[in-house]
Design an enzyme around this catalytic site. Structure first.
Site, PDB file in Angstrom:
ATOM      1  N   GLU A 438      45.034  25.909  32.279  1.00  0.00           N
ATOM      2  CA  GLU A 438      44.688  26.988  31.347  1.00  0.00           C
ATOM      3  C   GLU A 438      43.907  28.108  32.056  1.00  0.00           C
ATOM      4  O   GLU A 438      42.926  28.634  31.546  1.00  0.00           O
ATOM      5  CB  GLU A 438      43.901  26.421  30.153  1.00  0.00           C
ATOM      6  CG  GLU A 438      43.858  27.315  28.920  1.00  0.00           C
ATOM      7  CD  GLU A 438      45.209  27.862  28.496  1.00  0.00           C
ATOM      8  OE1 GLU A 438      46.148  27.066  28.330  1.00  0.00           O
ATOM      9  OE2 GLU A 438      45.327  29.097  28.342  1.00  0.00           O
TER      10      GLU A 438
HETATM   11  C1  LIG Z   1      48.202  17.978  34.315  1.00  0.00           C
HETATM   12  C2  LIG Z   1      48.632  19.399  34.236  1.00  0.00           C
HETATM   13  C3  LIG Z   1      49.050  19.915  33.030  1.00  0.00           C
HETATM   14  C4  LIG Z   1      49.487  21.236  32.954  1.00  0.00           C
HETATM   15  N1  LIG Z   1      50.011  21.711  31.769  1.00  0.00           N
HETATM   16  C5  LIG Z   1      50.650  22.913  31.769  1.00  0.00           C
HETATM   17  C6  LIG Z   1      51.403  23.337  30.639  1.00  0.00           C
HETATM   18  O1  LIG Z   1      51.461  22.650  29.608  1.00  0.00           O
HETATM   19  N2  LIG Z   1      52.064  24.514  30.704  1.00  0.00           N
HETATM   20  C7  LIG Z   1      52.027  25.301  31.818  1.00  0.00           C
HETATM   21  O2  LIG Z   1      52.666  26.351  31.825  1.00  0.00           O
HETATM   22  N3  LIG Z   1      51.322  24.927  32.904  1.00  0.00           N
HETATM   23  C8  LIG Z   1      50.633  23.758  32.915  1.00  0.00           C
HETATM   24  N4  LIG Z   1      49.940  23.356  34.021  1.00  0.00           N
HETATM   25  C9  LIG Z   1      49.879  24.240  35.177  1.00  0.00           C
HETATM   26  C10 LIG Z   1      48.497  24.815  35.384  1.00  0.00           C
HETATM   27  O3  LIG Z   1      48.194  25.743  34.384  1.00  0.00           O
HETATM   28  C11 LIG Z   1      48.455  25.389  36.813  1.00  0.00           C
HETATM   29  O4  LIG Z   1      48.390  24.290  37.698  1.00  0.00           O
HETATM   30  C12 LIG Z   1      47.299  26.336  37.015  1.00  0.00           C
HETATM   31  O5  LIG Z   1      47.517  27.518  36.300  1.00  0.00           O
HETATM   32  C13 LIG Z   1      47.068  26.685  38.475  1.00  0.00           C
HETATM   33  O6  LIG Z   1      48.240  27.081  39.106  1.00  0.00           O
HETATM   34  P1  LIG Z   1      48.651  26.395  40.490  1.00  0.00           P
HETATM   35  O7  LIG Z   1      48.603  24.931  40.292  1.00  0.00           O
HETATM   36  O8  LIG Z   1      49.901  26.995  40.953  1.00  0.00           O
HETATM   37  O9  LIG Z   1      47.468  26.771  41.476  1.00  0.00           O
HETATM   38  P2  LIG Z   1      47.373  28.103  42.350  1.00  0.00           P
HETATM   39  O10 LIG Z   1      47.639  29.291  41.488  1.00  0.00           O
HETATM   40  O11 LIG Z   1      48.183  27.945  43.573  1.00  0.00           O
HETATM   41  O12 LIG Z   1      45.825  28.104  42.736  1.00  0.00           O
HETATM   42  C14 LIG Z   1      45.284  27.368  43.842  1.00  0.00           C
HETATM   43  C15 LIG Z   1      43.855  27.832  44.062  1.00  0.00           C
HETATM   44  O13 LIG Z   1      43.840  29.239  44.386  1.00  0.00           O
HETATM   45  C16 LIG Z   1      42.997  29.945  43.494  1.00  0.00           C
HETATM   46  N5  LIG Z   1      43.576  31.265  43.210  1.00  0.00           N
HETATM   47  C17 LIG Z   1      44.863  31.565  42.950  1.00  0.00           C
HETATM   48  N6  LIG Z   1      44.999  32.878  42.715  1.00  0.00           N
HETATM   49  C18 LIG Z   1      43.782  33.432  42.800  1.00  0.00           C
HETATM   50  C19 LIG Z   1      43.250  34.739  42.633  1.00  0.00           C
HETATM   51  N7  LIG Z   1      44.029  35.759  42.288  1.00  0.00           N
HETATM   52  N8  LIG Z   1      41.917  34.920  42.791  1.00  0.00           N
HETATM   53  C20 LIG Z   1      41.113  33.895  43.099  1.00  0.00           C
HETATM   54  N9  LIG Z   1      41.543  32.633  43.271  1.00  0.00           N
HETATM   55  C21 LIG Z   1      42.863  32.400  43.111  1.00  0.00           C
HETATM   56  C22 LIG Z   1      42.920  29.083  42.243  1.00  0.00           C
HETATM   57  O14 LIG Z   1      41.730  29.333  41.512  1.00  0.00           O
HETATM   58  C23 LIG Z   1      42.962  27.675  42.824  1.00  0.00           C
HETATM   59  O15 LIG Z   1      41.680  27.279  43.221  1.00  0.00           O
HETATM   60  C24 LIG Z   1      49.454  22.054  34.107  1.00  0.00           C
HETATM   61  C25 LIG Z   1      48.991  21.529  35.309  1.00  0.00           C
HETATM   62  C26 LIG Z   1      48.605  20.221  35.389  1.00  0.00           C
HETATM   63  C27 LIG Z   1      48.187  19.669  36.729  1.00  0.00           C
END
Ligand SMILES: Cc1cc2nc3c(=O)[nH]c(=O)nc-3n(C[C@H](O)[C@H](O)[C@H](O)COP(=O)(O)OP(=O)(O)OC[C@H]3O[C@@H](n4cnc5c(N)ncnc54)[C@H](O)[C@@H]3O)c2cc1C
Length: 594
Positions: A438
Site C-alpha cells: 500500500e
Molecule cells: C504480501 C503482498 C501483498 C500485496 N498485495 C498487493 C495487492 O493486493 N495489489 C497490488 O497491486 N499490489 C500488492 N502488493 C504489491 C506491493 O504493493 C508492492 O510490493 C509495493 O508497492 C512495493 O513495490 P515493489 O515490491 O516493486 O518494491 P520497489 O518499488 O522495487 O521498492 C523497493 C525499495 O525502493 C524504494 N523506492 C522505490 N521507489 C522509490 C522512490 N521513488 N523514492 C524512494 N524510495 C523508493 C521503496 O521504498 C523500497 O524500499 C503486495 C505485495 C506483497 C508482498
C-alpha cells in the site's frame, strides 16, 4: 496459544473522548450512529471476531492457502465456514452506504471494527480490506449501472474484491505498468497482461471476485498519465445479476511468503478478459489517489492491531514466566518477569504506542467522515486537509511501530518468542509486510514531504502544529501530572516546527534535501502527533476523574495519565534526536558509494 480480547474499554474511551463519536450523529446519514449503538456493535464484533477468527490465526499460518492443479485456491481449514458466518451475520456491510444494503455507519466505526478483526486474524482481514478498496472505487467513480450491478453483493460480502496494480516492473512506480486494455465492439474492453502480488486474487470464500485492474488503453500517454481503471469479474455477471461465464482471468501461482500465509498472494494472468471501464480513460491514477486515504489508513491499522494482540500475549506471558528475584521480592522465590523493571519498560512502551496509534487512526478516520459527509464545504475541505496530512503518518509510523512492537513482544517472551509454537513469532512475520505494501513507508515519507507539507504553502502543517501547541499549553496550565506532559509536548512541537520550516525552505531549493530527510521527518511527525493525542487523552481522563466517570474505572483513567506521562518523558524526546537526520541534507547520502 494466544487468546485475544478486544480492547473495548480503551476503544470506547478514544471514540468518546479523543474523537467525538456522538458529534458524528449530527452529520446527514449518521443520525443512527449514537455512542450506545456503536458500543453495542463493537462489543458484539469483539466477541464474534475473537471467537470466530482468532483461533484460525495459527491454523492459517501453518496450513497456508494453496493453489490446486486446476488453478483454484483453497484457503486453510475453517476459513470458508467462518467467512460464511461473517457474511450471514452482516458484518461486512456495517460501514457501507445504506442505499446498497450497508449499515450506513461512519468510517470511524468501520475502522474500530477493522482493528478488532485484524488483531484477531490479519491474514483473513485482508480479504474484506481489499473488498473495501474495490467498493470505494465503484462508489466514487463507477456508473450507476455498475454500482447497481456489483455493490449490493460486494457490500454484503457475498462477492469479494481485489486491487490489481503491481506488475514485475511496476511496483512503487505504478506508471510503469503495461497491462493492456483494448476496446471491444460491444462497448466492453479486453484486458491482457500479468499482475503480481494480488491479495485474495483467487480463493474459495465467495461466489465471485471483482477485480479492479489498472491497465493502459491504446495510445495512452506514458507513465501515470496513461493509466486507466477497469473492473474485471471472475465470473461475468449476467443480466439477472448472477455470476455467469468464467472470465479469462486466472491465478497462475501463489507466493510463498514470510507471513500472512493464509492470505493468497496471487500472480494473476489476464488473457483478453472481459473488462469494464471505471470512469474516464487515463484517469486511473487520479482515482487511486482519491481512494488511497482509506486504504492506507486500513494498512496503518494493522500496526495497531498486531501491536495490541502481541501486547496482550506479552502481558500474559510475563505474568506467568518466573525468572530471577525482583528487587524487594521475598528471598528464595523467583519472581514473575513482569516484576522486573526492564520487562515493564517493554510492556509500557508497547502500551503507550498502541494507545497513541489508536488515537491517531481514529482521529484520521473521523476526519474522513467529516470530509465526506459534513454539509459545509469549508469544513469538508479542512477535514480533508488534515486527513491528507495524517494518512502517511497512520500508514508509515503505524506500521513501523507495529513491527517494533511485535519485536518487543518476541523479546518479552525470551527464547520462547523465537519458537513458533508460542505464536508470537507469527505476529512478527505477519506484520513485516505492512511497511511494504500500500505504498512503501519510504514512499509515504516522500508523499509527506513532497505533496502534503506543501499544502497551502506549508500552512496546513503549521495549523496542525498550532493545534498541538494549544493542547500542550492546556496541559501545562492544568499543572500537576499534566504539567510535565505539556512541557515535553511544547518542546517536541518546537522541534517539529523547526524541522518543518527547514524542509520547506531547503526542499524548495533542492528536492533531494527534503527527500533525504523524509523518513526521519515522518517518524518525528508521528512521534509528536502521538504525543498530542495522548496529551488530549490525559486531559480528558483527568477531567473525568474530577467528575462523572462516564462508566470508566478510576484505575483505567489514572493509567491513561501514567501512560501519557511515560510517553511524554521517555518516547516523545526521541523527536529531538531525529532532528539532525531531518536537516542533514542530501550531501552524504548522494556522495556515498556502495
Ligand atoms: C504480501 C503482498 C501483498 C500485496 N498485495 C498487493 C495487492 O493486493 N495489489 C497490488 O497491486 N499490489 C500488492 N502488493 C504489491 C506491493 O504493493 C508492492 O510490493 C509495493 O508497492 C512495493 O513495490 P515493489 O515490491 O516493486 O518494491 P520497489 O518499488 O522495487 O521498492 C523497493 C525499495 O525502493 C524504494 N523506492 C522505490 N521507489 C522509490 C522512490 N521513488 N523514492 C524512494 N524510495 C523508493 C521503496 O521504498 C523500497 O524500499 C503486495 C505485495 C506483497 C508482498
Amino acid at each position: 496459544m494466544s487468546e485475544f480480547t478486544a480492547p473495548l474499554v480503551d476503544m470506547r474511551f478514544v471514540l468518546e473522548h479523543v474523537t467525538d463519536v456522538a458529534a458524528l450523529t449530527s452529520l446527514p446519514g449518521y443520525e443512527h450512529a449514537d455512542p450506545e449503538t456503536v458500543s453495542g456493535i463493537l462489543e458484539e464484533a469483539g466477541r464474534f471476531f475473537s471467537e470466530q477468527f482468532a483461533p484460525l490465526n495459527r491454523v492459517g499460518d501453518v496450513q497456508h492457502s494453496r493453489r490446486n492443479a486446476d488453478g483454484s485456491v483453497a484457503t486453510p481449514e475453517g476459513f470458508s465456514k467462518a467467512y460464511q458466518r461473517y457474511v450471514e451475520a452482516g458484518w461486512p456491510a456495517v460501514p457501507f452506504p445504506a442505499e446498497y444494503g450497508g449499515g450506513g455507519f461512519p468510517w470511524l466505526v468501520g475502522v474500530a471494527m477493522q482493528e478488532v478483526l485484524t488483531a484477531a486474524n490479519m491474514a483473513f482481514a485482508l480479504c474484506p480490506m481489499l473488498t473495501q478498496g474495490a467498493v470505494d472505487m465503484l462508489l466514487l467513480f463507477g456508473t450507476e449501472e455498475q454500482r447497481e450491478r456489483y455493490l449490493p453483493k460486494m457490500v454484503t460480502g457475498e462477492w469479494t474484491g481485489t486491487m490489481n496494480l503491481t506488475e514485475p516492473q511496476a511496483g512503487s512506480d505504478v506508471g510503469a505498468l503495461t497491462t493492456r486494455a483494448t476496446p471491444a465492439a460491444d462497448g466492453t474492453w479486453r484486458i491482457s497482461g500479468q499482475k503480481i502480488f494480488i491479495t485474495y486474487g483467487e480463493h474459495d470464500l465467495a461466489d465471485n471476485i471483482i477485480h479492479v485492474v489498472l491497465a493502459r488503453v491504446p495510445d495512452a500517454p506514458p507513465g501515470t498519465k496513461g493509466v486507466s481503471c477497469f473492473l474485471v469479474p471472475k465470473f461475468v455477471v449476467d443480466d439477472d445479476g448472477s455470476p455467469g461465464a468464467r472470465n479469462a482471468v486466472h491465478c497462475v501461482s501463489i507466493e510463498h511468503k514470510m507471513g500472512i500465509n493464509a492470505s493468497p498472494t496471487c500472480v494473476m494472468s489476464y488473457e483478453e478478459a472481459v473488462g469494464y471501464l471505471i470512469g474516464e480513460p487515463n484517469e486511473g491514477m487520479r482515482y487511486m489517489f482519491r481512494m488511497m486515504n482509506t486504504a492506507r489508513l486500513s494498512v496503518g491499522l494493522e500496526g495497531l492491531a498486531i501491536g495490541e494482540r502481541a501486547y496482550q500475549q506479552s502481558v500474559a506471558y510475563a505474568a506467568e514466566r518466573r525468572q530471577g528475584r525482583a528487587v524487594g521480592a521475598p528471598a528464595g522465590q523467583d519472581s514473575p518477569i513482569i516484576d522486573h523493571p526492564d520487562v515493564r519498560r517493554m510492556l509500557l512502551t508497547m502500551k503507550a504506542q498502541i494507545e497513541a496509534l489508536r488515537c491517531l487512526a481514529y482521529v484520521n478516520a473521523e476526519c474522513l467522515d467529516y470530509a465526506k459527509a459534513h454539509p459545509d464545504e469549508d469544513v469538508r475541505a479542512d477535514r480533508q486537509e488534515l486527513a491528507d496530512l495524517l494518512t502517511p503518518l497512520s500508514k508509515a509510523w503505524g506500521t513501523d511501530l507495529g513491527v517494533e512492537m511485535a519485536s518487543l513482544a518476541v523479546q518479552v517472551h525470551g527464547g520462547m518468542g523465537y519458537i513458533e509454537e508460542t505464536g508470537v513469532a507469527q505476529h512478527y512475520r505477519d506484520i513485516r509486510i505492512a511497511p511494504i505494501y500500500e505504498g512503501t513507508n519510504g514512499i509515504q515519507a516522500v508523499d509527506l514531504v513532497g505533496r502534503k507539507l506543501g499544502l497551502r504553502g506549508g500552512d496546513a502543517m503549521r495549523d496542525l502544529l498550532a493545534t498541538i501547541a494549544a493542547i500542550a499549553s492546556e496541559a501545562t496550565a492544568a499543572g500537576g501530572d499534566l504539567a510535565v506532559i505539556g512541557e515535553q509536548l511544547t518542546a517536541a512541537t518546537a522541534t517539529l516546527r523547526d524541522a518543518t520550516e527547514w524542509l520547506l525552505a531547503n526542499g524548495a531549493a533542492d528536492p533531494n534535501h527534503a527527500l533525504a530527510g523524509a523518513t526521519p521527518y515522518l517518524r518525528m511527525a508521528g512521534i509528536v502527533t502521538g504525543g498530542w493525542l495522548l496529551t488530549k487523552a490525559a486531559l480528558a481522563a483527568t477531567e473525568l476523574l474530577a467528575g462523572d466517570r462516564n462508566g470508566f474505572s478510576d484505575e483505567f483513567l489514572r493509567q491513561k495519565v501514567i501512560t501519557a506521562r511515560f510517553y511524554a518523558q521517555q518516547l516523545l524526546p526521541q523527536a529531538a534526536g531525529l532532528a539532525p537526520a531531518v536537516t542533514a541534507g542530501a550531501t552524504d547520502v548522494l556522495d556515498a558509494s556502495f
